[in-house]
Design an enzyme around this catalytic site. Structure first.
Site, PDB file in Angstrom:
ATOM      1  N   THR A  12      30.201  33.016  35.972  1.00 20.96           N
ATOM      2  CA  THR A  12      31.466  33.699  36.100  1.00 20.96           C
ATOM      3  C   THR A  12      31.742  34.614  34.937  1.00 20.96           C
ATOM      4  O   THR A  12      31.659  34.235  33.783  1.00 20.96           O
ATOM      5  CB  THR A  12      32.665  32.739  36.215  1.00 20.96           C
ATOM      6  N   LYS A  44      35.708  34.804  43.297  1.00 18.18           N
ATOM      7  CA  LYS A  44      36.506  34.197  42.241  1.00 18.18           C
ATOM      8  C   LYS A  44      37.726  35.013  41.860  1.00 18.18           C
ATOM      9  O   LYS A  44      38.385  34.722  40.875  1.00 18.18           O
ATOM     10  CB  LYS A  44      35.619  33.963  41.018  1.00 18.18           C
ATOM     11  N   GLY A  58      42.150  35.777  38.959  1.00 16.15           N
ATOM     12  CA  GLY A  58      40.720  35.542  38.851  1.00 16.15           C
ATOM     13  C   GLY A  58      40.514  34.276  38.052  1.00 16.15           C
ATOM     14  O   GLY A  58      41.307  33.982  37.144  1.00 16.15           O
ATOM     15  N   SER A 137      31.600  33.147  31.103  1.00 16.24           N
ATOM     16  CA  SER A 137      30.385  33.180  30.278  1.00 16.24           C
ATOM     17  C   SER A 137      30.017  34.579  29.819  1.00 16.24           C
ATOM     18  O   SER A 137      29.492  34.758  28.726  1.00 16.24           O
ATOM     19  CB  SER A 137      29.218  32.549  31.038  1.00 16.24           C
TER      20      SER A 137
END
Length: 185
Positions: A12, A44, A58, A137
């Site tokens: 993500t 997402k 999000g 990430s």
């Protein structure tokens, strides 16, 4: 399964960019388990419409945890229509103090087109500097790229898409299959 054995879910990158009277939230589609891509087309970024007022959110982190938080946010927004900041602060308070919610592992970026916030489980409701917020990430890569483009003639969507492409080139837990939602302020 012991945490030493379980490689953990990764993935993500979510970015929010506010520019020119609109806000864009974009997210990649990758979900990874260890070194394996489990799904490449996860969605997402979502549009919520509690009480008929549009909000875009999000999330990064555990999907089930994020859905729980999104449901709670919708409830808060229904109780305080048109007051995104208040709903976010109320959610963050609950998240920090409720024993069940404290265990949730996710972060949110939310906007109503006017305001842009990052909500964390530490009780933070952050309004980003420079009109760019990013989590996940690959969030730091996307954030740096977007901040480098914010003063160009590109619009919010073009900045978000370009920043996500840069993050996908750098972060192995981020792909280029984007979900993009735009909302005007």
């Amino acid at each position: 399964m012991a945490s030493e054995q379980f490689p953990g879910w990764h993935g993500t990158t979510i970015i929010g960019v506010r520019k020119g009277g609109e806000v864009v939230i974009a997210g990649d589609g990758q979900v990874s388990l260890g070194q394996t891509v489990i799904k490449g087309t996860a969605r997402k970024v979502r549009r919520l419409s509690p009480g008929g007022i549009d909000v875009v959110a999000g999330f990064a982190g555990s999907t089930a945890d994020a859905f729980t938080l999104l449901e709670r946010l919708e409830t808060k927004l229904e109780a305080t229509p048109g007051q995104l900041q208040r709903a976010c602060v109320d959610l963050a308070k609950d998240w920090r103090t409720d024993k069940y919610l404290q265990k949730l592992e996710a972060m949110l970026i939310v906007t109503d087109g006017r305001d842009l916030y990052v909500i964390t489980g530490a009780g933070d409701v952050l309004e980003p500097e420079h009109d760019v917020a990013a989590i996940g990430s690959g969030g730091n890569y996307a954030l740096a790229a977007a901040r480098g483009m914010i003063d160009t003639d590109r619009d919010a969507e073009a900045i978000a898409r370009a920043a996500m492409a840069i993050a996908a080139d750098i972060c192995v837990y981020t792909n280029g299959k984007l979900t993009v939602e735009k909302i005007k302020g």
